[in-house]
Design a protein around this motif. Structure first.
Motif, PDB file in Angstrom:
ATOM      1  N   ILE A 159      43.251  63.069  13.957  1.00  0.00           N
ATOM      2  CA  ILE A 159      43.074  64.528  13.881  1.00  0.00           C
ATOM      3  C   ILE A 159      43.306  64.908  12.421  1.00  0.00           C
ATOM      4  O   ILE A 159      44.426  64.782  11.918  1.00  0.00           O
ATOM      5  N   ASP A 160      42.268  65.317  11.729  1.00  0.00           N
ATOM      6  CA  ASP A 160      42.457  65.816  10.371  1.00  0.00           C
ATOM      7  C   ASP A 160      42.497  67.340  10.471  1.00  0.00           C
ATOM      8  O   ASP A 160      41.507  67.982  10.825  1.00  0.00           O
ATOM      9  N   ASP A 207      41.344  58.838  10.643  1.00  0.00           N
ATOM     10  CA  ASP A 207      42.247  59.985  10.754  1.00  0.00           C
ATOM     11  C   ASP A 207      41.947  60.627  12.109  1.00  0.00           C
ATOM     12  O   ASP A 207      40.917  61.270  12.293  1.00  0.00           O
ATOM     13  N   ASP A 234      47.768  63.332  18.324  1.00  0.00           N
ATOM     14  CA  ASP A 234      47.381  62.565  17.121  1.00  0.00           C
ATOM     15  C   ASP A 234      47.464  61.077  17.450  1.00  0.00           C
ATOM     16  O   ASP A 234      46.575  60.292  17.112  1.00  0.00           O
ATOM     17  N   THR A 294      45.895  68.746  11.580  1.00  0.00           N
ATOM     18  CA  THR A 294      46.842  68.851  12.706  1.00  0.00           C
ATOM     19  C   THR A 294      47.462  70.240  12.793  1.00  0.00           C
ATOM     20  O   THR A 294      47.703  70.748  13.891  1.00  0.00           O
ATOM     21  N   GLU A 324      46.055  56.789  10.134  1.00  0.00           N
ATOM     22  CA  GLU A 324      47.166  57.598   9.631  1.00  0.00           C
ATOM     23  C   GLU A 324      48.436  57.396  10.454  1.00  0.00           C
ATOM     24  O   GLU A 324      49.523  57.298   9.899  1.00  0.00           O
ATOM     25  N   GLU A 325      48.308  57.311  11.777  1.00  0.00           N
ATOM     26  CA  GLU A 325      49.512  57.311  12.605  1.00  0.00           C
ATOM     27  C   GLU A 325      50.104  55.922  12.825  1.00  0.00           C
ATOM     28  O   GLU A 325      51.300  55.796  13.034  1.00  0.00           O
TER      29      GLU A 325
END
Ligand code: IPD
Ligand code: CA
Ligand code: CA
Ligand code: CA
Length: 264
Positions: free
Chosen positions: A87-88, A85, A47, A90, A70-71
């Protein structure tokens, strides 16, 4: 550059590169390196690697744009902001289920103008730019219209925030007997693309974050769907509903009395 179509091209190029990297580097058994809002809200090393890659490609092409990922949160400010995002889905990525995506949207002055959702395991890349329609690998998308709620296939998601599971289950118990069936795909971005492509008639979720629905939302609306929240409010992490006009109202009216925005 302010042309939405050009932003979509750049976003697509970056999402394809990140998707190829993820396919190449995904170990047989990815490991959870962190949990976030709850023990079920997981993060893998990839991610972060994917978001790093996407950020570096955006910075190289557009050094002055802001990025919300996101991260790694927000960097920069300015009229153009990229919503990422990496990886949407995860949890699907973790288990090797073929429904996860790389989702990138571009906002200009607070409005999403370009979007790409690369559903990597399926090799499907959905794109949209404001006013130019939604596309899947060169084919224009149109959401299903004229479907009554009782015959609608409805997608949903269950945001991971603590204390919400019981309310999600109550809402689902009310929805399920009143529709054709319910699907929980595991990637909000891919679910919204499924509405755009007519693979789902509608979608609702309480709890998705902006990076979950920014790109998929534009793809769905450019395919003719409506996206919004309860009681005329815009869609938000509180509640996001998406369907063709008509079904949107029916789904809204089914959900509203349950007050699914309430806390646990
Ligand atoms: C999640 C997925 C899921 C949705 C959750 C999201 P993540 O995103 O989109 O379908 O139900 O609300 O958090 O954490 O896998 O990027
Ligand atoms: Ca996550
Ligand atoms: Ca997500
Ligand atoms: Ca994610």
């Amino acid at each position: 550059m302010t042309d939405p179509a050009r932003f979509a091209e750049l976003a697509e190029e970056i999402a394809r590169e990140a998707g190829a990297m993820l396919l190449d580097k995904r170990p047989a058994r990815p490991e959870v390196v962190q949990t976030k809002s709850s023990p079920t809200d997981v993060v893998t090393a990839l991610d972060r690697t994917a978001e790093d890659l996407i950020r570096s490609r955006i910075r190289a092409a557009r050094p002055h744009d802001a990025i919300l990922g996101e991260e790694h949160g927000t960097t920069g400010d300015g009229a153009v902001r990229w919503i990422v995002d990496p990886i949407d889905g995860t949890v699907n990525f973790l288990y090797g289920l073929p429904e996860w995506s790389v989702s990138i949207a571009v906002e200009v002055d607070g409005q999403v103008v370009a979007a790409v959702v690369n559903v990597v395991p399926r090799g499907e890349v959905f794109t949209a730019s404001l006013g130019n329609g939604a596309w899947l690998d060169g084919e224009r998308l149109h959401c299903n219209t004229g479907v009554p709620l009782s015959q609608a296939l409805i997608g949903t998601g269950f945001g991971y925030q603590p204390g919400r599971r019981a309310v999600q289950a109550e809402v689902l118990a009310h929805v399920l007997p009143r529709v054709r069936d319910v699907r929980r795909g595991g990637s909000c971005a891919a679910d919204l693309c499924s509405v755009a492509a007519g693979r789902l008639d509608g979608f609702y979720e309480r709890g998705p974050q902006y990076w979950d629905y920014a790109a998929g939302g534009l793809i769905a609306t450019e395919a003719g769907a409506v996206i919004g929240g309860l009681h005329g409010k815009p869609h938000s992490p509180e509640m996001t509903i998406c369907a063709a006009p008509g079904l949107f109202e029916e789904l809204h009216d089914l959900l509203a009395p349950l007050n699914p925005e309430r806390d646990a």
